[in-house]
Scaffold this motif. Structure first.
Motif, PDB file in Angstrom:
ATOM      1  N   ASP A   1      32.183 -66.236  20.499  1.00 46.70           N
ATOM      2  CA  ASP A   1      33.171 -67.314  20.341  1.00 46.70           C
ATOM      3  C   ASP A   1      34.481 -66.782  19.773  1.00 46.70           C
ATOM      4  OD1 ASP A   1      31.527 -69.249  21.412  1.00 46.70           O
ATOM      5  OD2 ASP A   1      30.887 -70.042  19.466  1.00 46.70           O
ATOM      6  N   LEU A   2      34.415 -65.760  18.941  1.00 47.33           N
ATOM      7  CA  LEU A   2      35.649 -65.154  18.437  1.00 47.33           C
ATOM      8  C   LEU A   2      36.486 -64.618  19.592  1.00 47.33           C
ATOM      9  CD1 LEU A   2      34.289 -63.180  15.347  1.00 47.33           C
ATOM     10  CD2 LEU A   2      35.636 -65.293  15.308  1.00 47.33           C
ATOM     11  N   ALA A   3      35.841 -63.938  20.527  1.00 45.77           N
ATOM     12  CA  ALA A   3      36.566 -63.412  21.695  1.00 45.77           C
ATOM     13  C   ALA A   3      37.103 -64.553  22.536  1.00 45.77           C
ATOM     14  CB  ALA A   3      35.653 -62.524  22.532  1.00 45.77           C
ATOM     15  N   LYS A   4      36.324 -65.614  22.640  1.00 43.33           N
ATOM     16  CA  LYS A   4      36.746 -66.782  23.410  1.00 43.33           C
ATOM     17  C   LYS A   4      38.051 -67.354  22.862  1.00 43.33           C
ATOM     18  CE  LYS A   4      34.278 -70.608  23.233  1.00 43.33           C
ATOM     19  NZ  LYS A   4      33.121 -71.516  23.351  1.00 43.33           N
ATOM     20  N   PHE A   5      38.233 -67.235  21.549  1.00 42.03           N
ATOM     21  CA  PHE A   5      39.442 -67.756  20.915  1.00 42.03           C
ATOM     22  C   PHE A   5      40.506 -66.685  20.701  1.00 42.03           C
ATOM     23  CE2 PHE A   5      36.220 -70.918  19.652  1.00 42.03           C
ATOM     24  CZ  PHE A   5      36.795 -72.017  20.263  1.00 42.03           C
ATOM     25  N   GLY A   6      40.338 -65.539  21.371  1.00 44.32           N
ATOM     26  CA  GLY A   6      41.388 -64.529  21.400  1.00 44.32           C
ATOM     27  C   GLY A   6      41.281 -63.393  20.396  1.00 44.32           C
ATOM     28  N   VAL A   7      40.224 -63.324  19.623  1.00 46.42           N
ATOM     29  CA  VAL A   7      40.074 -62.231  18.660  1.00 46.42           C
ATOM     30  C   VAL A   7      39.833 -60.927  19.414  1.00 46.42           C
ATOM     31  CG1 VAL A   7      38.611 -61.299  16.831  1.00 46.42           C
ATOM     32  CG2 VAL A   7      39.250 -63.713  16.808  1.00 46.42           C
ATOM     33  N   ASP A   8      40.561 -59.891  19.032  1.00 45.34           N
ATOM     34  CA  ASP A   8      40.388 -58.564  19.626  1.00 45.34           C
ATOM     35  C   ASP A   8      40.539 -57.536  18.515  1.00 45.34           C
ATOM     36  OD1 ASP A   8      40.347 -56.218  21.047  1.00 45.34           O
ATOM     37  OD2 ASP A   8      41.955 -56.782  22.428  1.00 45.34           O
ATOM     38  N   PHE A   9      39.444 -56.917  18.144  1.00 44.10           N
ATOM     39  CA  PHE A   9      39.455 -55.939  17.053  1.00 44.10           C
ATOM     40  C   PHE A   9      39.980 -54.577  17.500  1.00 44.10           C
ATOM     41  CE2 PHE A   9      35.639 -58.358  15.119  1.00 44.10           C
ATOM     42  CZ  PHE A   9      36.494 -59.228  14.466  1.00 44.10           C
ATOM     43  N   GLU A  10      40.212 -54.414  18.769  1.00 41.88           N
ATOM     44  CA  GLU A  10      40.653 -53.107  19.278  1.00 41.88           C
ATOM     45  C   GLU A  10      41.962 -52.663  18.631  1.00 41.88           C
ATOM     46  OE1 GLU A  10      39.619 -49.791  21.154  1.00 41.88           O
ATOM     47  OE2 GLU A  10      38.416 -51.597  21.068  1.00 41.88           O
ATOM     48  N   ALA A  11      42.859 -53.610  18.384  1.00 43.41           N
ATOM     49  CA  ALA A  11      44.156 -53.271  17.810  1.00 43.41           C
ATOM     50  C   ALA A  11      44.240 -53.595  16.318  1.00 43.41           C
ATOM     51  CB  ALA A  11      45.264 -54.004  18.563  1.00 43.41           C
ATOM     52  N   ALA A  12      43.136 -53.941  15.718  1.00 44.52           N
ATOM     53  CA  ALA A  12      43.139 -54.317  14.294  1.00 44.52           C
ATOM     54  C   ALA A  12      43.448 -53.095  13.432  1.00 44.52           C
ATOM     55  CB  ALA A  12      41.788 -54.895  13.901  1.00 44.52           C
ATOM     56  N   PRO A  13      44.172 -53.305  12.339  1.00 48.08           N
ATOM     57  CA  PRO A  13      44.505 -52.170  11.465  1.00 48.08           C
ATOM     58  C   PRO A  13      43.259 -51.517  10.845  1.00 48.08           C
ATOM     59  CG  PRO A  13      45.270 -54.254  10.523  1.00 48.08           C
ATOM     60  CD  PRO A  13      44.754 -54.551  11.884  1.00 48.08           C
ATOM     61  N   ASP A  14      42.190 -52.274  10.708  1.00 44.29           N
ATOM     62  CA  ASP A  14      40.950 -51.720  10.156  1.00 44.29           C
ATOM     63  C   ASP A  14      39.895 -51.527  11.251  1.00 44.29           C
ATOM     64  OD1 ASP A  14      40.683 -54.430  10.556  1.00 44.29           O
ATOM     65  OD2 ASP A  14      39.688 -54.825   8.647  1.00 44.29           O
ATOM     66  N   HIS A  15      40.360 -51.198  12.448  1.00 44.75           N
ATOM     67  CA  HIS A  15      39.484 -51.015  13.610  1.00 44.75           C
ATOM     68  C   HIS A  15      38.337 -50.052  13.325  1.00 44.75           C
ATOM     69  CE1 HIS A  15      38.203 -48.769  17.181  1.00 44.75           C
ATOM     70  NE2 HIS A  15      38.181 -49.958  17.750  1.00 44.75           N
ATOM     71  N   ASP A  16      38.655 -48.909  12.743  1.00 43.68           N
ATOM     72  CA  ASP A  16      37.611 -47.904  12.514  1.00 43.68           C
ATOM     73  C   ASP A  16      36.526 -48.417  11.570  1.00 43.68           C
ATOM     74  OD1 ASP A  16      38.942 -46.207  14.211  1.00 43.68           O
ATOM     75  OD2 ASP A  16      39.922 -45.071  12.601  1.00 43.68           O
ATOM     76  N   GLU A  17      36.930 -49.116  10.527  1.00 43.13           N
ATOM     77  CA  GLU A  17      35.955 -49.672   9.590  1.00 43.13           C
ATOM     78  C   GLU A  17      35.086 -50.731  10.276  1.00 43.13           C
ATOM     79  OE1 GLU A  17      35.723 -51.830   5.199  1.00 43.13           O
ATOM     80  OE2 GLU A  17      37.691 -51.362   6.063  1.00 43.13           O
ATOM     81  N   LEU A  18      35.726 -51.598  11.061  1.00 43.93           N
ATOM     82  CA  LEU A  18      34.977 -52.625  11.795  1.00 43.93           C
ATOM     83  C   LEU A  18      34.026 -51.986  12.810  1.00 43.93           C
ATOM     84  CD1 LEU A  18      37.860 -55.189  12.397  1.00 43.93           C
ATOM     85  CD2 LEU A  18      35.896 -55.476  10.860  1.00 43.93           C
ATOM     86  N   ALA A  19      34.480 -50.947  13.478  1.00 45.03           N
ATOM     87  CA  ALA A  19      33.622 -50.251  14.449  1.00 45.03           C
ATOM     88  C   ALA A  19      32.433 -49.595  13.750  1.00 45.03           C
ATOM     89  CB  ALA A  19      34.433 -49.217  15.221  1.00 45.03           C
ATOM     90  N   ASN A  20      32.655 -49.081  12.558  1.00 45.39           N
ATOM     91  CA  ASN A  20      31.541 -48.499  11.801  1.00 45.39           C
ATOM     92  C   ASN A  20      30.502 -49.564  11.447  1.00 45.39           C
ATOM     93  OD1 ASN A  20      32.505 -45.866  11.864  1.00 45.39           O
ATOM     94  ND2 ASN A  20      33.619 -46.080   9.939  1.00 45.39           N
ATOM     95  N   TYR A  21      30.955 -50.743  11.030  1.00 44.68           N
ATOM     96  CA  TYR A  21      30.030 -51.848  10.752  1.00 44.68           C
ATOM     97  C   TYR A  21      29.289 -52.258  12.032  1.00 44.68           C
ATOM     98  CZ  TYR A  21      31.663 -52.729   5.987  1.00 44.68           C
ATOM     99  OH  TYR A  21      31.952 -52.626   4.653  1.00 44.68           O
ATOM    100  N   ARG A  22      30.036 -52.384  13.117  1.00 42.56           N
ATOM    101  CA  ARG A  22      29.428 -52.752  14.405  1.00 42.56           C
ATOM    102  C   ARG A  22      28.299 -51.789  14.751  1.00 42.56           C
ATOM    103  NH1 ARG A  22      33.136 -51.041  18.930  1.00 42.56           N
ATOM    104  NH2 ARG A  22      32.288 -49.078  18.173  1.00 42.56           N
ATOM    105  N   ASP A  23      28.596 -50.495  14.642  1.00 40.14           N
ATOM    106  CA  ASP A  23      27.611 -49.473  15.001  1.00 40.14           C
ATOM    107  C   ASP A  23      26.429 -49.451  14.035  1.00 40.14           C
ATOM    108  OD1 ASP A  23      29.384 -48.886  17.036  1.00 40.14           O
ATOM    109  OD2 ASP A  23      30.184 -47.090  16.055  1.00 40.14           O
ATOM    110  N   ALA A  24      26.691 -49.678  12.758  1.00 39.98           N
ATOM    111  CA  ALA A  24      25.611 -49.682  11.761  1.00 39.98           C
ATOM    112  C   ALA A  24      24.663 -50.849  11.996  1.00 39.98           C
ATOM    113  CB  ALA A  24      26.196 -49.729  10.352  1.00 39.98           C
TER     114      ALA A  24
END
Length: 160
Positions: free
Chosen positions: A106-129
Motif C-alpha cells: 500500500d505504501l507503493a500504491k500511494f507513491g512511496v519509493d525508498f530507492e531515492a531515500a536519503p537513508d536508502h542503504d539503512e532501509l535496504a539493510n533492514y529489508r534484507d535482514a
C-alpha cells in the motif's frame, strides 16, 4: 472437507507442520514482492495480484490448519494439546506476515519509493535482514532444531 486436508501417508500433525512451513515460505515471497514495490519497482497490477493472492493463500492455509488442529484436538484430546496450542499461536503470527506485506505494498500504491531515500542503504539493510529472518524461520521450523530456533529468536530479539 476437512479430511481431504490430510495427505496420503502423513499424520495430521505432520500435515499441519508441512502447511505451516509453506505459509512461512509464502510469507517470504509476499514480503519480497511488497518490498520490491517500495524499492523502485512501484505499483503494478502484477505485483498487486501477487501480494493479494499470496496473502489470500496464507489466509486460506491458516483457516485450514486451524480447522485441522481443532479436529485433531477433538479426536485425540489431551495427547497433543501443547502442540496444538503452540501451532495456533504460530499460524496467527505467520498470517500477519501477509497482512504486513499488503500494508507495505500500500505504501507503493500511494507513491512511496525508498530507492531515492536519503537513508536508502539503512532501509535496504533492514529489508534484507527481515527477509533473512523469514527464510531462517521457515528453515528452522522445518528442521525442528531447538538450538537453531533459540539462536534465531535471539537474533530476532537483537534486531528489535
Amino acid at each position: 472437507m476437512v479430511l481431504s486436508f490430510f495427505r496420503q501417508g502423513e499424520s495430521p500433525m505432520e500435515e499441519v507442520e508441512h502447511r505451516i512451513h509453506q505459509m512461512l515460505v509464502d510469507g517470504r515471497a509476499v514480503y519480497d514482492a511488497a518490498m520490491g514495490a517500495v524499492f523502485g519497482g512501484g505499483k503494478s497490477k502484477e505485483t498487486k495480484h501477487e501480494v493479494k493472492s499470496t496473502d489470500h493463500e496464507i489466509n486460506v492455509a491458516q483457516r485450514d490448519v486451524r480447522r485441522a488442529l481443532l479436529l485433531h484436538a477433538s479426536v485425540a484430546p489431551g495427547s497433543d494439546l501443547p502442540s496444538v496450542l503452540r501451532y495456533m499461536s504460530v499460524i496467527k503470527d505467520v498470517e500477519r506476515v501477509g497482512d504486513y506485506a499488503k500494508n507495505i505494498y500500500d505504501l507503493a500504491k500511494f507513491g512511496v519509493d525508498f530507492e531515492a531515500a536519503p537513508d536508502h542503504d539503512e532501509l535496504a539493510n533492514y529489508r534484507d535482514a527481515v527477509a533473512q529472518l523469514l527464510t531462517d524461520a521457515a528453515e528452522t521450523f522445518e528442521s525442528r532444531d531447538l538450538s537453531t530456533a533459540e539462536a534465531l529468536v535471539a537474533k530476532a530479539n537483537a534486531f528489535l
